[in-house]
Design a protein around this motif. Structure first.
Motif, PDB file in Angstrom:
ATOM      1  N   VAL A  73       2.112  16.249  -6.370  1.00 13.17           N
ATOM      2  CA  VAL A  73       3.062  17.314  -6.034  1.00 13.17           C
ATOM      3  C   VAL A  73       3.529  18.023  -7.298  1.00 13.17           C
ATOM      4  N   ALA A  74       3.902  17.255  -8.310  1.00 16.91           N
ATOM      5  CA  ALA A  74       4.370  17.848  -9.566  1.00 16.91           C
ATOM      6  C   ALA A  74       3.280  18.676 -10.220  1.00 16.91           C
ATOM      7  N   ALA A  75       2.058  18.150 -10.244  1.00 14.49           N
ATOM      8  CA  ALA A  75       0.950  18.863 -10.876  1.00 14.49           C
ATOM      9  C   ALA A  75       0.608  20.146 -10.129  1.00 14.49           C
ATOM     10  N   GLU A  76       0.533  20.061  -8.797  1.00 11.51           N
ATOM     11  CA  GLU A  76       0.164  21.243  -8.012  1.00 11.51           C
ATOM     12  C   GLU A  76       1.254  22.308  -8.059  1.00 11.51           C
ATOM     13  N   ALA A  77       2.505  21.905  -7.971  1.00  9.50           N
ATOM     14  CA  ALA A  77       3.587  22.891  -8.016  1.00  9.50           C
ATOM     15  C   ALA A  77       3.610  23.609  -9.358  1.00  9.50           C
ATOM     16  N   MET A  86      -9.029  25.043  -9.006  1.00  7.32           N
ATOM     17  CA  MET A  86     -10.063  24.046  -8.737  1.00  7.32           C
ATOM     18  C   MET A  86      -9.738  22.712  -9.405  1.00  7.32           C
ATOM     19  N   LEU A  87      -9.219  22.761 -10.630  1.00 13.24           N
ATOM     20  CA  LEU A  87      -8.935  21.529 -11.361  1.00 13.24           C
ATOM     21  C   LEU A  87      -7.842  20.710 -10.678  1.00 13.24           C
ATOM     22  N   VAL A  88      -6.745  21.364 -10.330  1.00 12.26           N
ATOM     23  CA  VAL A  88      -5.623  20.642  -9.720  1.00 12.26           C
ATOM     24  C   VAL A  88      -5.979  20.191  -8.304  1.00 12.26           C
ATOM     25  N   ALA A  89      -6.709  21.025  -7.572  1.00 15.60           N
ATOM     26  CA  ALA A  89      -7.115  20.625  -6.221  1.00 15.60           C
ATOM     27  C   ALA A  89      -8.058  19.423  -6.271  1.00 15.60           C
ATOM     28  N   ALA A  90      -8.911  19.366  -7.279  1.00 11.68           N
ATOM     29  CA  ALA A  90      -9.795  18.208  -7.431  1.00 11.68           C
ATOM     30  C   ALA A  90      -8.977  16.942  -7.694  1.00 11.68           C
ATOM     31  N   LEU A  91      -7.908  17.078  -8.492  1.00 10.22           N
ATOM     32  CA  LEU A  91      -7.018  15.946  -8.735  1.00 10.22           C
ATOM     33  C   LEU A  91      -6.375  15.489  -7.433  1.00 10.22           C
ATOM     34  N   LEU A 121      -0.743  30.750  -4.273  1.00 13.41           N
ATOM     35  CA  LEU A 121      -0.015  30.280  -3.100  1.00 13.41           C
ATOM     36  C   LEU A 121      -0.751  29.114  -2.441  1.00 13.41           C
ATOM     37  N   ALA A 122      -2.078  29.080  -2.562  1.00 20.09           N
ATOM     38  CA  ALA A 122      -2.834  27.976  -1.981  1.00 20.09           C
ATOM     39  C   ALA A 122      -2.422  26.651  -2.614  1.00 20.09           C
ATOM     40  N   LEU A 123      -2.258  26.663  -3.945  1.00 21.05           N
ATOM     41  CA  LEU A 123      -1.827  25.445  -4.628  1.00 21.05           C
ATOM     42  C   LEU A 123      -0.393  25.076  -4.260  1.00 21.05           C
ATOM     43  N   ILE A 124       0.465  26.095  -4.203  1.00 23.30           N
ATOM     44  CA  ILE A 124       1.857  25.834  -3.826  1.00 23.30           C
ATOM     45  C   ILE A 124       1.924  25.305  -2.398  1.00 23.30           C
ATOM     46  N   ALA A 125       1.077  25.858  -1.513  1.00 18.81           N
ATOM     47  CA  ALA A 125       1.034  25.394  -0.133  1.00 18.81           C
ATOM     48  C   ALA A 125       0.595  23.938  -0.071  1.00 18.81           C
ATOM     49  N   ASP A 126      -0.427  23.608  -0.852  1.00 22.77           N
ATOM     50  CA  ASP A 126      -0.894  22.226  -0.852  1.00 22.77           C
ATOM     51  C   ASP A 126       0.150  21.291  -1.463  1.00 22.77           C
ATOM     52  N   ALA A 127       0.893  21.790  -2.475  1.00 21.60           N
ATOM     53  CA  ALA A 127       1.963  20.985  -3.066  1.00 21.60           C
ATOM     54  C   ALA A 127       3.048  20.699  -2.032  1.00 21.60           C
ATOM     55  N   PRO A 168       0.803  -1.224   0.000  1.00 22.66           N
ATOM     56  CA  PRO A 168       0.000   0.000   0.000  1.00 22.66           C
ATOM     57  C   PRO A 168       0.833   1.269   0.000  1.00 22.66           C
ATOM     58  N   PHE A 169       2.036   1.226   0.589  1.00 26.37           N
ATOM     59  CA  PHE A 169       2.869   2.422   0.618  1.00 26.37           C
ATOM     60  C   PHE A 169       3.334   2.809  -0.793  1.00 26.37           C
ATOM     61  N   ALA A 170       3.736   1.826  -1.590  1.00 23.68           N
ATOM     62  CA  ALA A 170       4.322   2.123  -2.896  1.00 23.68           C
ATOM     63  C   ALA A 170       3.384   2.906  -3.817  1.00 23.68           C
ATOM     64  N   PRO A 171       2.144   2.441  -4.072  1.00 26.45           N
ATOM     65  CA  PRO A 171       1.266   3.230  -4.947  1.00 26.45           C
ATOM     66  C   PRO A 171       0.881   4.568  -4.343  1.00 26.45           C
ATOM     67  N   ALA A 172       0.757   4.643  -3.014  1.00 27.46           N
ATOM     68  CA  ALA A 172       0.423   5.913  -2.367  1.00 27.46           C
ATOM     69  C   ALA A 172       1.529   6.935  -2.595  1.00 27.46           C
ATOM     70  N   VAL A 173       2.783   6.503  -2.505  1.00 29.22           N
ATOM     71  CA  VAL A 173       3.921   7.394  -2.757  1.00 29.22           C
ATOM     72  C   VAL A 173       3.909   7.869  -4.211  1.00 29.22           C
ATOM     73  N   ALA A 174       3.702   6.947  -5.143  1.00 29.39           N
ATOM     74  CA  ALA A 174       3.705   7.297  -6.563  1.00 29.39           C
ATOM     75  C   ALA A 174       2.600   8.293  -6.895  1.00 29.39           C
ATOM     76  N   LEU A 175       1.411   8.062  -6.376  1.00 31.34           N
ATOM     77  CA  LEU A 175       0.287   8.958  -6.647  1.00 31.34           C
ATOM     78  C   LEU A 175       0.525  10.350  -6.078  1.00 31.34           C
ATOM     79  N   ASN A 176       1.045  10.397  -4.854  1.00 30.38           N
ATOM     80  CA  ASN A 176       1.270  11.709  -4.226  1.00 30.38           C
ATOM     81  C   ASN A 176       2.412  12.468  -4.893  1.00 30.38           C
ATOM     82  N   LEU A 177       3.412  11.774  -5.410  1.00 33.12           N
ATOM     83  CA  LEU A 177       4.466  12.450  -6.164  1.00 33.12           C
ATOM     84  C   LEU A 177       3.893  13.098  -7.420  1.00 33.12           C
ATOM     85  N   ALA A 178       2.968  12.401  -8.082  1.00 37.40           N
ATOM     86  CA  ALA A 178       2.337  12.969  -9.274  1.00 37.40           C
ATOM     87  C   ALA A 178       1.542  14.219  -8.924  1.00 37.40           C
TER      88      ALA A 178
END
Length: 335
Positions: free
Chosen positions: A51-55, A145-150, A64-70, A39-49
């Protein structure tokens, strides 16, 4: 309380036929076959994706809200990686130099994560205050809104991946709860995007970032407090210490209890040591086995070491400097 591990006791009798014998019981769990790495491996991969999208979107939309969430999700990636690595270390076999193994790595991982989280919170709050003084142009609400929904979707999937193991591993449970909290944060960012679309208010973005940083800091403080408590051998919060003491004192034939200590070997295993004063000695050879099994079944204590004393000889020498003669009076303060 239902234990997470199956426990069995190994008896080591010392001097059963002597007045001052000290039988010991040691309980420890069998290793489980499930691997938390899956379970850790796919969770890490998804969250890395995410981070890249939000940043990327945060820079393009100047949000800044998106950068903060990233940044928050990046901290989550680090948290998941540390938890994953610590979980692997915790399952390594003990060695002559590390007789308890590497179980405490899971506790240290949580402590390091909490400290790093506060560093990120400080940076986000500083940036938010600076943007209040000099607000940038309004961010693009559609992108926000789009990236936060992702991010919301990924956090929900990550929580689902970790859900099955959360009841038997506190380390996984903490990661699961973090993912659930992140889903709520992403939902808040979506609301910020909607407000930007409707009003164009530039101050909404730094205000939301500041509130998010405060929320992250509150959850981080809880993790810091809990992990530090375990790191200094505090009684784990899910253990009923008073109940354990009452159970041990209530055993037939026990006239006293001292040197009761309960601490965490890892985020999944709890250890206990105690000295029972039994003037008549143990009733049978299976007594200590049953005792260790009951501590596992009713209190979730995976590794119990019990020493039985007759109480009619010199003070026990295995815990130097503690007032054994006044054991009943001080036992409630021990552990």
């Amino acid at each position: 309380m239902t234990p997470h591990d199956h426990l069995h006791g190994d008896l080591h009798g010392h001097g059963h036929g002597h007045a001052h014998g000290h039988p010991h019981a040691h309980g420890h769990p069998h290793a489980h076959g499930h691997a938390h790495g899956r379970p850790f491996a796919p969770a890490v991969a998804l969250n890395l994706a995410v981070v890249a999208a939000e940043a990327t979107a945060g820079v393009l939309a100047d949000s800044l809200a998106l950068i903060a969430d990233a940044a928050h999700n990046l901290a989550d990636v680090g948290s998941l990686l540390l938890a994953w690595s610590a979980d692997g270390l915790a399952r390594r076999a003990p060695s002559p130099q590390r007789t308890y193994g590497f179980g405490r790595a899971t506790i240290l991982a949580a402590l390091v994560n909490a400290i790093l989280l506060f560093a990120i919170v400080g940076g986000l709050m500083l940036e938010a205050v600076q943007r209040f003084r000099d607000p940038p142009p309004a961010a693009d609400g559609n992108i926000v809104m789009l990236v936060a929904a992702l991010a919301l979707a990924v956090n929900a999937v990550s929580a689902w991946l970790l859900a099955s193991d959360r009841h038997r591993d506190l380390n996984v449970r903490a990661a699961f709860q973090h993912m659930v909290a992140d889903a709520a944060v992403s939902a808040a960012v979506i609301i910020v995007g909607a407000i930007l679309l409707l009003t164009g208010w530039r101050w909404v973005d730094p205000l939301a970032s500041l509130l998010l940083a405060i929320g992250i800091g509150v959850s981080g403080w809880r993790v810091l407090h809990a992990s530090f408590h375990l790191a200094i051998d505090g009684v784990p919060q899910h253990i009923d210490r008073a109940g354990v003491e009452a159970y041990l004192r209530g055993i037939a034939g026990v006239s006293g209890l001292h040197d009761l200590h309960i601490w965490a070997l890892s985020t999944t295993r709890v250890a206990l040591t105690a000295h029972l004063v039994m003037p008549a000695g143990t009733p049978d050879d299976a007594f200590l086995d049953r005792l260790a099994g009951n501590l596992a079944e009713h209190f979730g204590i995976a590794h119990a070491t019990i020493q039985v004393e007759r109480g009619d000889g010199p003070e026990c020498r295995l815990a130097c400097g503690e007032p054994h003669s006044a054991a009943p009076a001080v036992a409630g303060q021990l552990g």
